[in-house]
Design a protein around this motif. Structure first.
Motif, PDB file in Angstrom:
ATOM      1  N   PHE A 281      30.324 -33.310  12.129  1.00  0.00           N
ATOM      2  CA  PHE A 281      30.323 -31.898  12.669  1.00  0.00           C
ATOM      3  C   PHE A 281      29.186 -32.179  13.629  1.00  0.00           C
ATOM      4  O   PHE A 281      27.980 -32.294  13.553  1.00  0.00           O
ATOM      5  CB  PHE A 281      29.843 -30.924  11.657  1.00  0.00           C
ATOM      6  N   GLN A 282      29.552 -31.830  14.937  1.00  0.00           N
ATOM      7  CA  GLN A 282      28.545 -32.002  16.025  1.00  0.00           C
ATOM      8  C   GLN A 282      27.858 -30.456  16.149  1.00  0.00           C
ATOM      9  O   GLN A 282      28.533 -29.486  16.208  1.00  0.00           O
ATOM     10  CB  GLN A 282      29.311 -32.200  17.293  1.00  0.00           C
ATOM     11  N   TYR A 283      26.584 -30.600  16.194  1.00  0.00           N
ATOM     12  CA  TYR A 283      25.960 -29.178  16.106  1.00  0.00           C
ATOM     13  C   TYR A 283      24.597 -29.472  17.060  1.00  0.00           C
ATOM     14  O   TYR A 283      23.552 -29.915  16.686  1.00  0.00           O
ATOM     15  CB  TYR A 283      25.476 -28.742  14.782  1.00  0.00           C
ATOM     16  N   GLY A 284      24.830 -28.775  18.163  1.00  0.00           N
ATOM     17  CA  GLY A 284      23.735 -29.024  19.192  1.00  0.00           C
ATOM     18  C   GLY A 284      22.857 -27.632  19.604  1.00  0.00           C
ATOM     19  O   GLY A 284      23.635 -26.510  19.116  1.00  0.00           O
ATOM     20  N   PRO A 285      22.197 -27.517  20.534  1.00  0.00           N
ATOM     21  CA  PRO A 285      21.462 -26.206  21.010  1.00  0.00           C
ATOM     22  C   PRO A 285      22.381 -25.101  21.412  1.00  0.00           C
ATOM     23  O   PRO A 285      22.243 -23.922  21.572  1.00  0.00           O
ATOM     24  CB  PRO A 285      20.483 -26.734  21.986  1.00  0.00           C
TER      25      PRO A 285
ATOM     26  N   GLU B 211      25.515 -24.762  20.673  1.00  0.00           N
ATOM     27  CA  GLU B 211      26.381 -24.241  19.394  1.00  0.00           C
ATOM     28  C   GLU B 211      25.479 -23.347  18.682  1.00  0.00           C
ATOM     29  O   GLU B 211      25.874 -22.251  18.131  1.00  0.00           O
ATOM     30  CB  GLU B 211      27.020 -25.432  18.696  1.00  0.00           C
ATOM     31  N   PHE B 212      24.199 -23.628  18.499  1.00  0.00           N
ATOM     32  CA  PHE B 212      23.172 -22.659  17.859  1.00  0.00           C
ATOM     33  C   PHE B 212      23.054 -21.567  18.447  1.00  0.00           C
ATOM     34  O   PHE B 212      23.042 -20.554  17.871  1.00  0.00           O
ATOM     35  CB  PHE B 212      22.033 -23.740  17.604  1.00  0.00           C
ATOM     36  N   GLN B 213      22.945 -21.514  19.985  1.00  0.00           N
ATOM     37  CA  GLN B 213      22.721 -20.221  20.678  1.00  0.00           C
ATOM     38  C   GLN B 213      23.961 -19.642  20.605  1.00  0.00           C
ATOM     39  O   GLN B 213      23.720 -18.143  20.378  1.00  0.00           O
ATOM     40  CB  GLN B 213      22.492 -20.531  22.092  1.00  0.00           C
ATOM     41  N   GLU B 214      24.909 -20.066  20.697  1.00  0.00           N
ATOM     42  CA  GLU B 214      26.541 -19.251  20.448  1.00  0.00           C
ATOM     43  C   GLU B 214      26.664 -18.482  19.300  1.00  0.00           C
ATOM     44  O   GLU B 214      26.847 -17.488  19.041  1.00  0.00           O
ATOM     45  CB  GLU B 214      27.498 -20.063  20.796  1.00  0.00           C
TER      46      GLU B 214
END
Length: 86
Positions: free
Chosen positions: A18-22, A24-27
């Motif tokens: 699972f790729q989770y970056g800034p 995706e966090f903001q969305e």
């Protein structure tokens, strides 16, 4: 040394990468905020409708009290006139 591989049991989502970056966090954060604000808007609309109904009831009560007072005043005036009383 041999690596022991874990055999997946249960949900397949626990083992997929699972790729989770800034971004995706903001969305995700924006979606949650939108849902919360939508829920607050629905609650405010319900409260406003309730307040309008209560305001109508209050005015109806006020008009009723004024009507009773005026009726009593008219009755008193009619009793004071020579042809209106018994």
């Amino acid at each position: 040394m041999t690596e022991l591989k874990r055999v997946p049991t249960g949900s397949r989502f626990l083992f997929e990468p699972f790729q989770y970056g800034p971004k995706e966090f903001q969305e995700a954060h924006d979606k949650i905020l939108d849902m919360k604000f939508a829920a607050v808007d629905v609650r405010l609309e319900r409260i406003e409708a309730l307040m309008e109904r209560m305001e109508r009831r209050l005015w109806l009560t006020v008009y009723g009290v004024v009507a009773v007072i005026l009726a009593q005043a008219v009755k008193t005036l009619l009793m004071m006139t020579p042809t209106g009383g018994p």
